[in-house]
Design a protein around this motif. Structure first.
Motif, PDB file in Angstrom:
ATOM      1  N   ALA A  81       0.824  -1.211   0.000  1.00 24.03           N
ATOM      2  CA  ALA A  81       0.000   0.000   0.000  1.00 24.03           C
ATOM      3  C   ALA A  81       0.855   1.255   0.000  1.00 24.03           C
ATOM      4  O   ALA A  81       0.496   2.277  -0.591  1.00 24.03           O
ATOM      5  N   SER A  82       2.014   1.174   0.634  1.00 25.38           N
ATOM      6  CA  SER A  82       2.879   2.354   0.758  1.00 25.38           C
ATOM      7  C   SER A  82       3.413   2.837  -0.587  1.00 25.38           C
ATOM      8  O   SER A  82       3.764   4.007  -0.717  1.00 25.38           O
ATOM      9  N   VAL A  83       3.486   1.972  -1.602  1.00 24.28           N
ATOM     10  CA  VAL A  83       3.991   2.429  -2.899  1.00 24.28           C
ATOM     11  C   VAL A  83       3.033   3.425  -3.542  1.00 24.28           C
ATOM     12  O   VAL A  83       3.439   4.223  -4.380  1.00 24.28           O
ATOM     13  N   PHE A  84       1.772   3.388  -3.153  1.00 24.13           N
ATOM     14  CA  PHE A  84       0.781   4.349  -3.641  1.00 24.13           C
ATOM     15  C   PHE A  84       0.632   5.537  -2.696  1.00 24.13           C
ATOM     16  O   PHE A  84      -0.132   6.458  -2.980  1.00 24.13           O
ATOM     17  N   GLY A  85       1.297   5.475  -1.547  1.00 24.38           N
ATOM     18  CA  GLY A  85       1.116   6.508  -0.530  1.00 24.38           C
ATOM     19  C   GLY A  85      -0.167   6.317   0.256  1.00 24.38           C
ATOM     20  O   GLY A  85      -0.726   7.262   0.787  1.00 24.38           O
TER      21      GLY A  85
END
Length: 195
Positions: A81-85
């Motif tokens: 999820a963190s790759v999309f912020g």
């Protein structure tokens, strides 16, 4: 997650799927895409994510794996999820219906300035040369009757650049910079519009 015995202890190996998304996210942040989208579409949330975040996930999808714009949740599932912020809760809210609502907002009257504001940001940030601008049109053809197309732009017959006079069309015009062919302004006209 994989557990392996290393010497006397057990090590845990975690795999994080990132792909090209950290690079895509860097450029989306550099272009200030979320802020521009919120400024044009509003920041009201529909569930855990607003229109800006939903459209950014769609941009990630389009840049990294262009194809049909559906099953976005399945595509995003193996990615962090963190790759999309996003948080995990926000990522779980991304689905085709949420993306469709964001696209509806983008196509509304409020979304008309998004493209132009993004172009201005890119010109400024990347120091693009704008003394010379190129303009061209193309036709987008449609199959079917489209009898109810009465509001401008109308899907209708016209001079088809694909040499398909049997199909109705729209005319799409685009201005790009001579420096890098960066799109600046676009317009959609009725299919019978001449150059």
């Amino acid at each position: 997650m994989v557990r392996r015995k290393v010497g006397q202890s057990i090590a845990t190996l975690r795999v994080h799927r990132l792909g090209a998304h950290p690079i895509v996210r860097h450029f989306l942040e550099r272009m200030n895409v979320a802020s521009i989208l919120r400024g044009c579409l509003g920041g009201a949330r529909q569930g855990p994510i607003d229109h800006a975040l939903a459209l950014e996930v769609l941009l990630h999808n389009y840049v990294s794996s262009p194809g049909p714009l559906y099953r976005i949740a399945e595509w995003a599932a193996p990615l962090e999820a963190s790759v999309f912020g996003l948080s995990e809760a926000q990522k779980s809210a991304v689905n085709d219906d949420r993306i469709a609502r964001a696209l509806d907002a983008l196509a509304s009257e409020r979304g008309r300035n998004v493209f132009f504001r993004l172009a201005l940001r890119i010109i400024k940030d990347f120091k693009l040369e704008t003394r010379r601008i190129h303009f061209d049109t193309t036709t987008v053809t449609f199959s079917g009757k489209y009898e109810i197309s009465r509001v401008e732009p109308r899907i209708t017959f016209g001079y088809n650049k694909d040499h398909r006079p049997d199909l109705k069309q729209l005319v799409f015009g685009l201005n790009v910079t001579a420096d890098g062919a960066v799109p600046l302004l676009h317009h959609v006209w009725s299919g019978n519009r001449t150059d």
